[in-house]
Design a protein around this motif. Sequence first.
Motif, mmCIF file in Angstrom:
data_model
loop_
_atom_site.group_PDB
_atom_site.id
_atom_site.type_symbol
_atom_site.label_atom_id
_atom_site.label_comp_id
_atom_site.label_asym_id
_atom_site.label_seq_id
_atom_site.Cartn_x
_atom_site.Cartn_y
_atom_site.Cartn_z
ATOM 1 N N VAL A 1 -19.976 20.012 -21.734
ATOM 2 C CA VAL A 1 -20.587 19.671 -20.450
ATOM 3 C C VAL A 1 -19.658 18.744 -19.673
ATOM 4 O O VAL A 1 -18.953 17.925 -20.245
ATOM 5 C CB VAL A 1 -21.991 19.036 -20.617
ATOM 6 C CG1 VAL A 1 -22.974 20.017 -21.210
ATOM 7 C CG2 VAL A 1 -21.947 17.768 -21.424
ATOM 8 N N ARG A 2 -19.683 18.899 -18.357
ATOM 9 C CA ARG A 2 -18.846 18.050 -17.503
ATOM 10 C C ARG A 2 -19.532 16.712 -17.228
ATOM 11 O O ARG A 2 -18.888 15.718 -17.001
ATOM 12 C CB ARG A 2 -18.567 18.769 -16.189
ATOM 13 C CG ARG A 2 -17.593 19.919 -16.344
ATOM 14 C CD ARG A 2 -17.384 20.622 -15.001
ATOM 15 N NE ARG A 2 -16.324 21.599 -15.011
ATOM 16 C CZ ARG A 2 -16.403 22.797 -15.548
ATOM 17 N NH1 ARG A 2 -17.497 23.167 -16.182
ATOM 18 N NH2 ARG A 2 -15.394 23.635 -15.486
ATOM 19 N N ASN A 3 -20.856 16.739 -17.238
ATOM 20 C CA ASN A 3 -21.640 15.558 -16.908
ATOM 21 C C ASN A 3 -22.659 15.340 -18.034
ATOM 22 O O ASN A 3 -23.407 16.251 -18.375
ATOM 23 C CB ASN A 3 -22.352 15.789 -15.566
ATOM 24 C CG ASN A 3 -23.112 14.595 -15.084
ATOM 25 O OD1 ASN A 3 -23.591 13.779 -15.872
ATOM 26 N ND2 ASN A 3 -23.251 14.492 -13.777
ATOM 27 N N ALA A 4 -22.695 14.144 -18.581
ATOM 28 C CA ALA A 4 -23.590 13.843 -19.709
ATOM 29 C C ALA A 4 -25.063 14.059 -19.374
ATOM 30 O O ALA A 4 -25.890 14.185 -20.271
ATOM 31 C CB ALA A 4 -23.361 12.412 -20.188
ATOM 32 N N ARG B 1 -26.365 21.470 -23.504
ATOM 33 C CA ARG B 1 -25.021 21.128 -23.955
ATOM 34 C C ARG B 1 -24.346 22.368 -24.541
ATOM 35 O O ARG B 1 -24.973 23.410 -24.672
ATOM 36 C CB ARG B 1 -25.110 19.971 -24.940
ATOM 37 C CG ARG B 1 -25.735 18.729 -24.216
ATOM 38 C CD ARG B 1 -26.014 17.569 -25.112
ATOM 39 N NE ARG B 1 -24.845 16.974 -25.728
ATOM 40 C CZ ARG B 1 -23.934 16.241 -25.094
ATOM 41 N NH1 ARG B 1 -24.041 16.011 -23.801
ATOM 42 N NH2 ARG B 1 -22.919 15.720 -25.749
ATOM 43 N N LYS B 2 -23.054 22.240 -24.884
ATOM 44 C CA LYS B 2 -22.282 23.410 -25.301
ATOM 45 C C LYS B 2 -21.623 23.192 -26.658
ATOM 46 O O LYS B 2 -21.837 22.182 -27.322
ATOM 47 C CB LYS B 2 -21.253 23.740 -24.222
ATOM 48 C CG LYS B 2 -21.918 24.083 -22.897
ATOM 49 C CD LYS B 2 -20.916 24.400 -21.825
ATOM 50 C CE LYS B 2 -21.641 24.704 -20.507
ATOM 51 N NZ LYS B 2 -20.698 24.979 -19.440
ATOM 52 N N ASP B 3 -20.799 24.149 -27.047
ATOM 53 C CA ASP B 3 -20.208 24.191 -28.388
ATOM 54 C C ASP B 3 -19.480 22.908 -28.787
ATOM 55 O O ASP B 3 -19.717 22.362 -29.877
ATOM 56 C CB ASP B 3 -19.225 25.361 -28.501
ATOM 57 C CG ASP B 3 -19.864 26.684 -28.144
ATOM 58 O OD1 ASP B 3 -20.274 26.844 -26.979
ATOM 59 O OD2 ASP B 3 -19.947 27.558 -29.018
ATOM 60 N N THR B 4 -18.576 22.438 -27.947
ATOM 61 C CA THR B 4 -17.820 21.229 -28.272
ATOM 62 C C THR B 4 -18.755 20.030 -28.368
ATOM 63 O O THR B 4 -18.585 19.167 -29.235
ATOM 64 C CB THR B 4 -16.706 20.990 -27.231
ATOM 65 O OG1 THR B 4 -15.853 22.147 -27.211
ATOM 66 C CG2 THR B 4 -15.878 19.775 -27.570
ATOM 67 N N ASP B 5 -19.781 19.998 -27.521
ATOM 68 C CA ASP B 5 -20.773 18.919 -27.589
ATOM 69 C C ASP B 5 -21.508 18.954 -28.930
ATOM 70 O O ASP B 5 -21.753 17.910 -29.540
ATOM 71 C CB ASP B 5 -21.783 19.036 -26.443
ATOM 72 C CG ASP B 5 -21.120 19.038 -25.082
ATOM 73 O OD1 ASP B 5 -20.334 18.124 -24.808
ATOM 74 O OD2 ASP B 5 -21.390 19.967 -24.299
#
Length: 159
Positions: A31-34, A39-43
């Motif tokens: 995600v670019r903004n918390a 949320r996504k894979d890296t998150d």
Amino acid sequence: RYVTVMHSVFDVPAQIVAMYDLKGSTHGRKVRNASEAVRKDTDWIEDGRRLRVRKVDAEALAGIHQECCRFLGSESVMDYSVLVGVARGRCSKARWCSEDSSETYVLGMVDFLVQYGLGKKAEHFIHQIAGRGSTASVTDPQTYAARQRKFVDQHLLGR
């Protein structure tokens, strides 16, 4: 073009405290903004998440996911996601629950209508030239399925 109407995987009696859209790819999958709700894979990896289910449930989930990926790959479909919702407590035998019953998990596969046609093949080729063919979201259906199965096994199920 397609329109699919389906019941929301997150329409459950428990309050969802975390949501993830997982493709099995890490390139641009953060995600670019918390404040973003999904949320996504890296998150998922950075948040230290894992489905803390019993071993028998992990095996069942892996088998279900493998069959879904096999079917979607046979239909030349790629770019789908595993949607994961995490809720606190409220476990029942009808749901996926953590071993200690402190978390309930809701799961679904979404975005499964993307065919690996000429446009996606060209996009994959561009990613390969740029040196990110193995991590980019767009790849051929069989590679996509294998990568997503590996991500689910390693990062969701901890196998």
